[in-house]
Design a protein around this motif. Sequence first.
Motif, mmCIF file in Angstrom:
data_model
loop_
_atom_site.group_PDB
_atom_site.id
_atom_site.type_symbol
_atom_site.label_atom_id
_atom_site.label_comp_id
_atom_site.label_asym_id
_atom_site.label_seq_id
_atom_site.Cartn_x
_atom_site.Cartn_y
_atom_site.Cartn_z
ATOM 1 N N ALA A 73 0.636 -1.354 0.535
ATOM 2 C CA ALA A 73 0.007 -0.076 0.084
ATOM 3 C C ALA A 73 0.656 1.281 0.289
ATOM 4 O O ALA A 73 -0.050 2.606 -0.076
ATOM 5 C CB ALA A 73 -0.604 0.111 0.928
ATOM 6 N N HIS A 74 1.722 1.402 0.375
ATOM 7 C CA HIS A 74 3.282 2.333 -0.421
ATOM 8 C C HIS A 74 4.960 2.224 -0.716
ATOM 9 O O HIS A 74 5.449 1.846 -0.478
ATOM 10 C CB HIS A 74 2.617 2.928 1.303
ATOM 11 N N THR A 75 4.233 2.369 -2.309
ATOM 12 C CA THR A 75 5.471 2.217 -2.627
ATOM 13 C C THR A 75 5.945 3.819 -3.138
ATOM 14 O O THR A 75 5.206 4.768 -3.571
ATOM 15 C CB THR A 75 5.137 0.805 -3.932
ATOM 16 N N HIS A 76 7.274 3.630 -3.996
ATOM 17 C CA HIS A 76 7.669 4.949 -4.941
ATOM 18 C C HIS A 76 8.451 4.025 -6.272
ATOM 19 O O HIS A 76 9.742 4.066 -6.008
ATOM 20 C CB HIS A 76 8.730 5.374 -4.510
ATOM 21 N N LEU A 77 7.859 3.790 -7.312
ATOM 22 C CA LEU A 77 8.220 3.106 -7.587
ATOM 23 C C LEU A 77 9.508 4.755 -8.495
ATOM 24 O O LEU A 77 9.945 3.732 -9.150
ATOM 25 C CB LEU A 77 7.236 2.752 -9.494
ATOM 26 N N THR A 185 -5.186 10.533 -3.698
ATOM 27 C CA THR A 185 -4.649 12.333 -3.531
ATOM 28 C C THR A 185 -3.878 11.878 -2.298
ATOM 29 O O THR A 185 -4.128 11.303 -0.956
ATOM 30 C CB THR A 185 -5.503 13.467 -3.097
ATOM 31 N N LYS A 186 -1.718 12.362 -2.984
ATOM 32 C CA LYS A 186 -0.834 12.208 -1.539
ATOM 33 C C LYS A 186 -0.997 13.415 -1.215
ATOM 34 O O LYS A 186 -0.255 14.248 -1.976
ATOM 35 C CB LYS A 186 0.472 11.712 -2.156
ATOM 36 N N ILE A 187 -0.770 13.402 0.549
ATOM 37 C CA ILE A 187 -0.635 14.718 0.555
ATOM 38 C C ILE A 187 0.848 14.888 1.567
ATOM 39 O O ILE A 187 -0.086 14.399 2.327
ATOM 40 C CB ILE A 187 -2.022 15.495 1.806
ATOM 41 N N THR A 313 5.340 -0.583 2.599
ATOM 42 C CA THR A 313 7.161 -0.907 2.650
ATOM 43 C C THR A 313 7.654 0.343 1.963
ATOM 44 O O THR A 313 8.897 0.456 3.543
ATOM 45 C CB THR A 313 7.849 -1.989 1.583
ATOM 46 N N ASP A 314 7.006 1.427 2.147
ATOM 47 C CA ASP A 314 7.957 2.719 1.183
ATOM 48 C C ASP A 314 8.754 2.126 0.091
ATOM 49 O O ASP A 314 9.968 3.206 0.474
ATOM 50 C CB ASP A 314 8.009 4.148 2.503
ATOM 51 N N CYS A 315 8.676 1.477 -0.266
ATOM 52 C CA CYS A 315 9.895 1.288 -1.087
ATOM 53 C C CYS A 315 10.638 1.965 -2.280
ATOM 54 O O CYS A 315 9.678 2.757 -2.618
ATOM 55 C CB CYS A 315 9.551 -0.774 -2.023
HETATM 56 ZN ZN LIG Z 1 6.539 7.089 1.283
#
Ligand SMILES: [Zn+2]
Length: 410
Positions: A73-77, A185-187, A313-315
């Motif tokens: 639920a939390h990635t940065h490809l 939306t990400k804030i 993971t905030d990968c």
């Molecule tokens: Zn992040």
Amino acid sequence: MSARSAEPAALLWSADRLVTGRDRNVVPGGAVLTRGARIVWVGPASDVPADLARGAVRRHFDGATLLPGLIDAHTHLALDAGTSPFSTIQALDAGTVLAQMRERARAALAAGVTTVRDLGAPWRLDALLRREILDGRTPGPTVVAAGVPLTVPGGHLAVLGGETATLADAQAVIRANRDAGCRWTKIVVTGGFTSGSGGCSPYASAWDQHLLEGIVAFSHAEGMPVAAHAHGTAGIQAAAAAGADSIEHATWMCADGFDVDALTLADLARRGTAVCTSLNSAAPRAAGRLPWSERARQLRAMHHHRVPLAVGTDCGIPGTAHTGLPVSLPAYRALGLDPLGVIELATATTARLIGEHSTGELAPGRRADVLAVEGDPTADLEQLTRPLAVLTRGRLHHPATSDDRKKDPR
Ligand SMILES: [Zn+2]
């Protein structure tokens, strides 16, 4: 890369056991039948209806388990997981970043991840990638995109292009995200630790509260839920009060330590605000700013107060590979869950919390997102790191025979 591939074949997979992802349901000798992008039948292999299974390609995974594909639920490809991903990405053009994102998406899929919520990409490349994957042009998990994240001028993640000073600025970014195919939306509510935060505190909200409320209300009116990056307790409170749908990180920090505030926990639970803790596989060894003993205590407090928890993971941030979700999952045992409970958290529960109701469960009508792993992960979560085959929207991916494992996931 080939053009759009044909409709996936009907498949009948069976194994020693099948985990549906809900209600602690484990089917011994279970089978799943898929047709196109959907699951059409799930149950004991001995009961498969012959008419439904006619023409299906059959495969039995001996000594193995079938379960829903995993959800991150939390990635940065778009970020490379190197030592300074934010400065690295500033030196690259959009085409180069998109090419790297395709490789990372492929690697995540090979690790068994069939859905990701990507929380921040420059040029809305996550939405472009989503389209390519949906069209079958690029192999990868279903991408739930958030596009360009909103942040105060000079704030954390400003390098991704979403600096906003006014409600009108925010509305323009949200509309552009929506038009590009983004779903969230990400804030960025507080400062962060992995990029320059322009002097914004990681503890408190960087926003005027009235403006923050206006932005969340606008996003909701556009049909887009809001994921709020917030570390400290004051920032969590501001995000929840503004109506955010998920809190990212929630590390409960304050200037002189930690403040896992019971009233705030109760408020999150009452509102149904999800918390995505963004744990990576290194979390249980962490000793610095956020030692594991403290983090585990926070996880238990949130779980105890019935705050809905999502797995992520905030990968892409330093040292956090895009293949790392399965390796991160044993840490969630700290919630007091057994392996089956962790599997349900990383499948049906997290899917629901990010609004992906068509996946996360092996049940008729759901997306054909299926993972086959060696052995029995309900006895040992380590087995999740040994995928044998992955289906995403009914398309087959063979981790063991592809090049993905040999490639540097960064
Ligand atoms: Zn992040």
